[in-house]
Design an enzyme around this catalytic site. Structure first.
Site, PDB file in Angstrom:
ATOM      1  N   ASP A  95       0.836  -1.190   0.000  1.00  0.00           N
ATOM      2  CA  ASP A  95       0.000   0.000   0.000  1.00  0.00           C
ATOM      3  C   ASP A  95       0.879   1.252   0.000  1.00  0.00           C
ATOM      4  OD1 ASP A  95      -2.148   1.762   0.465  1.00  0.00           O
ATOM      5  OD2 ASP A  95      -3.144   0.312   1.775  1.00  0.00           O
ATOM      6  N   ASP A 195      -3.028   4.757  -2.222  1.00  0.00           N
ATOM      7  CA  ASP A 195      -3.975   5.427  -1.342  1.00  0.00           C
ATOM      8  C   ASP A 195      -4.415   6.774  -1.933  1.00  0.00           C
ATOM      9  OD1 ASP A 195      -5.192   5.397   1.362  1.00  0.00           O
ATOM     10  OD2 ASP A 195      -3.960   7.174   1.703  1.00  0.00           O
ATOM     11  N   GLU A 245      -7.015   4.024  -5.189  1.00  0.00           N
ATOM     12  CA  GLU A 245      -8.193   4.382  -4.402  1.00  0.00           C
ATOM     13  C   GLU A 245      -8.623   5.782  -4.817  1.00  0.00           C
ATOM     14  OE1 GLU A 245      -9.639   4.771   0.233  1.00  0.00           O
ATOM     15  OE2 GLU A 245      -7.797   5.697  -0.427  1.00  0.00           O
ATOM     16  N   HIS A 319     -10.947  -1.616   5.233  1.00  0.00           N
ATOM     17  CA  HIS A 319     -10.657  -1.213   6.612  1.00  0.00           C
ATOM     18  C   HIS A 319     -11.261   0.137   6.980  1.00  0.00           C
ATOM     19  CE1 HIS A 319      -7.910   0.745   3.959  1.00  0.00           C
ATOM     20  NE2 HIS A 319      -7.578   1.592   4.903  1.00  0.00           N
ATOM     21  N   ASP A 320     -11.928   0.798   6.042  1.00  0.00           N
ATOM     22  CA  ASP A 320     -12.572   2.088   6.315  1.00  0.00           C
ATOM     23  C   ASP A 320     -14.091   1.969   6.351  1.00  0.00           C
ATOM     24  OD1 ASP A 320     -10.085   3.403   6.181  1.00  0.00           O
ATOM     25  OD2 ASP A 320     -10.297   3.767   4.021  1.00  0.00           O
TER      26      ASP A 320
HETATM   27  O1  TEU Z   1      -8.889   6.498   2.825  1.00  0.00           O
HETATM   28  C1  TEU Z   1      -9.375   7.548   2.079  1.00  0.00           C
HETATM   29  C2  TEU Z   1     -10.695   8.069   2.451  1.00  0.00           C
HETATM   30  O2  TEU Z   1     -11.041   9.182   2.100  1.00  0.00           O
HETATM   31  C3  TEU Z   1     -11.575   7.255   3.280  1.00  0.00           C
HETATM   32  O3  TEU Z   1     -12.112   6.115   2.901  1.00  0.00           O
HETATM   33  C4  TEU Z   1     -11.797   7.798   4.602  1.00  0.00           C
HETATM   34  O4  TEU Z   1     -11.434   6.874   5.575  1.00  0.00           O
HETATM   35  C5  TEU Z   1     -13.243   8.126   4.749  1.00  0.00           C
HETATM   36  O5  TEU Z   1     -13.647   8.904   3.677  1.00  0.00           O
HETATM   37  C6  TEU Z   1     -13.457   8.889   5.990  1.00  0.00           C
HETATM   38  O6  TEU Z   1     -14.824   9.115   6.129  1.00  0.00           O
HETATM   39  C7  TEU Z   1      -7.559   6.185   2.752  1.00  0.00           C
HETATM   40  C8  TEU Z   1      -7.259   5.009   3.650  1.00  0.00           C
HETATM   41  O7  TEU Z   1      -7.936   3.884   3.182  1.00  0.00           O
HETATM   42  C9  TEU Z   1      -7.622   5.379   5.059  1.00  0.00           C
HETATM   43  O8  TEU Z   1      -7.488   4.305   5.947  1.00  0.00           O
HETATM   44  C10 TEU Z   1      -6.739   6.533   5.449  1.00  0.00           C
HETATM   45  O9  TEU Z   1      -7.122   6.998   6.714  1.00  0.00           O
HETATM   46  C11 TEU Z   1      -6.808   7.678   4.454  1.00  0.00           C
HETATM   47  O10 TEU Z   1      -6.715   7.250   3.103  1.00  0.00           O
HETATM   48  C12 TEU Z   1      -5.653   8.617   4.675  1.00  0.00           C
HETATM   49  O11 TEU Z   1      -4.460   8.010   4.279  1.00  0.00           O
END
Ligand code: TEU
Ligand code: CA
Length: 544
Positions: A95, A195, A245, A319-320
């Site tokens: 990642d 990311d 992403e 994970h989000d």
């Molecule tokens: O996530 C990006 C992102 O915008 C999300 O899915 C976010 O967690 C959500 O919109 C919040 O409501 C990525 C990663 O997957 C996440 O774990 C990180 O925290 C984020 O980037 C920052 O690196």
């Protein structure tokens, strides 16, 4: 790499398996469970960041891209994992968090010390303590600029205040990041996940957003395609599996990101289908999932990406995101049926499916009732914001129990033993009580388990070119309960009907019985036989 017949499994190392009893999952824990992953049948493992980090955002705040955080293990552990996985025909995807670094990164520390070369690695604007350069909001709440008194300047952080956005306009930054890719590529990984990579190109002029939180100025920004082409070309990753992403993106941009002719990425994650339960588009405002909206989004994205030669990563969980069985299924009355239906709905679509650890077991939300149980920075920030907005503690906790990212981060449920068999110590997050029945051991011995169903979905993708390559067209477009589509390839057809309700639902265009009369036969489903109507959360795939 052929991306059409692959299935990717996402591992959140901190919650996967702990081998040394410190309550945190680790890299040797992944190596220890490779036979499990082989049995499931997945091809690649995407590991969320395990690099040196203060862990304010669980590793998405990287302080050293080419070193392993000792909490997770050593570089030797990484080498062992890559090598051992290879012997089982499994590849690794790492990642790359390239939109920002941790403020603990050496580059940022030099910038803070006033070194102009390193200041230019980040995005700074002059200002006074009481007047941030723009009104943009951080994705984790609050203003997106942080003032540094010693410099008299603000730096931009689209995420946490400890995650400073990198300045991709600076060619030196782009070279540094290419070196990170080269480093891990030389280690033998087979792919990368990038990311929030559609946020890397910021505008030339920074101005207030009077319509929103600022995202329209930096999402799919002016140079993003150029930057991705350059990164891919200069690191030679066009033959690997890469996924970006894409936050709040558009179909048009995603076609460009993922059409092979563009040589940017193999595929994209987009999130519009995961906002159908956001009231007014706001994550912290609850509403029941809008299945009609979901169907429309699937049709637009699946048909649109096919027409434009793009390629989707298809997924419900990461994970989000909260656990899908708790979110769009029914984890109380129809846990197995709805988990299987949701799995089939995605796996038989056009795109590369991603399974998030535990999804293949039907793992549910965390079921926390106390703020002390949460660890995620976003959840803790928003808990305060919700209270400040006037919500009661109970309301705020209810919202978190539905929306918190910690819902997906609870330990992987290996067995009914203490702590779900995840650790011999105290787990960093508590598993929900249902690990007694929802765990790998129990599901191994149950031929009808969610695990066995996922295993079959993965096998079907490998066996059936129509699943890998077929065209896709959506059916039952007016039916507010059923997501249905037809795949077509080389004179063959596959129809998939997914009932998103806890009730019997008739089809609008045909009945299932009429379809069998027409020569359709069942390929896979989550109930025995066929009824006239779809049963609660039934999925059935018919082929001809
Ligand atoms: O996530 C990006 C992102 O915008 C999300 O899915 C976010 O967690 C959500 O919109 C919040 O409501 C990525 C990663 O997957 C996440 O774990 C990180 O925290 C984020 O980037 C920052 O690196
Ligand atoms: Ca550990």
């Amino acid at each position: 790499m052929n991306i059409q017949n692959k299935v990717v499994y996402q591992i959140y190392p901190k919650s996967f398996y702990d081998t040394n009893g410190d309550g945190l999952g680790d890299l040797p824990g992944i190596t220890a469970k490779l036979d499990y992953l082989k049995e499931l049948g997945v091809d690649l493992l995407w590991l969320t960041p395990f690099f040196v980090s203060p862990q304010n955002d669980n590793g998405y705040d990287v302080a050293d891209y080419c070193a392993v955080d000792p909490r997770f293990g050593t570089m030797e552990d990484v080498d062992t994992l890559i090598r051992t996985a290879k012997t089982r025909g499994i590849g690794l995807m790492f990642d790359m968090v390239f939109n920002h670094t941790s403020t603990e990164h050496a580059w940022f520390k030099r910038a803070l010390a006033g070194d102009p070369d390193y200041m230019d690695y980040y995005i700074w604007r002059d200002g006074t303590p009481d007047a941030p350069p723009t009104n943009w909001e951080s994705k984790f709440g609050g203003n997106a600029w942080e003032y540094v008194p010693a410099l008299g300047k603000y730096y931009l952080h689209l995420f946490d205040v400890t995650q400073a956005d990198l300045n991709w306009e600076n060619p030196r930054v782009r070279e540094e990041l290419k070196n990170v890719i080269r480093f891990w590529k030389a280690k033998g990984v087979e792919g990368f996940r990038f990311d929030v990579v559609n946020l890397i190109s910021k505008p030339e002029v920074f101005e207030d957003d009077h319509e929103g939180d600022g995202r329209r100025f930096y999402t799919d920004g002016r140079h993003v395609h150029e930057f991705l082409k350059e990164l891919t070309r200069d690191t030679g990753i066009d033959t690997m599996m890469t996924v970006g992403e894409m936050s709040s993106t558009s179909l048009e941009n995603c076609i460009r990101y993922s059409n092979p002719a563009e040589k940017e990425l193999s595929m994209v994650f987009s999130f519009h289908h995961l906002k159908i339960d956001y009231k007014g588009g706001v994550k912290w405002a609850l509403q029941k999932p809008d299945i009609m909206a979901l169907k429309k989004l699937f049709a637009v994205w699946q048909e649109g990406m096919a027409a434009g030669g793009g390629w989707n990563a298809v997924f419900w969980c990461n994970h989000d995101q909260p656990r899908v069985v708790s979110r769009f299924g029914d984890d109380e009355r129809y846990p197995k049926e709805s988990a299987k239906m949701l799995g089939a709905c995605i796996h038989l679509m056009r795109g590369t499916p991603y399974i998030y650890q535990g999804e293949e077991l039907g793992m549910t939300n965390a079921q926390y009732t106390d703020i002390a149980q949460y660890k995620d920075v976003e959840s803790l920030n928003y808990y305060k914001i919700l209270l400040n907005e006037g919500k009661s503690k109970e309301e705020a906790l209810h919202i978190l129990s539905v929306r918190s990212r910690d819902n997906s981060r609870t330990p992987m449920q290996w067995s009914a033993a203490a702590n779900a068999g995840f650790t011999s110590g105290t787990p960093w997050l508590t598993p929900p009580a249902n690990f007694n029945t929802i765990n790998t051991e129990a599901e191994f011995v149950d031929a009808d388990s969610v695990f066995r169903f996922y295993q079959k979905l993965i096998r079907l993708r490998k066996e059936q070119p129509i699943i890998q390559k077929g065209d896709i067209f959506f059916l039952e477009r007016e039916n507010a309960s059923v997501v249905a589509y037809e795949r077509a390839y080389a004179g063959r057809k596959l129809r998939v009907y997914c009932n998103f309700r806890a009730a019997n639902v008739p089809l609008m265009e045909d009945s299932l019985a009429a379809l069998t009369d027409e020569g359709w036969s069942k390929l896979i489903g989550n109930y025995d036989g066929l009824a006239v109507d779809l049963r609660p959360y039934e999925v059935v795939a018919l082929e001809k």
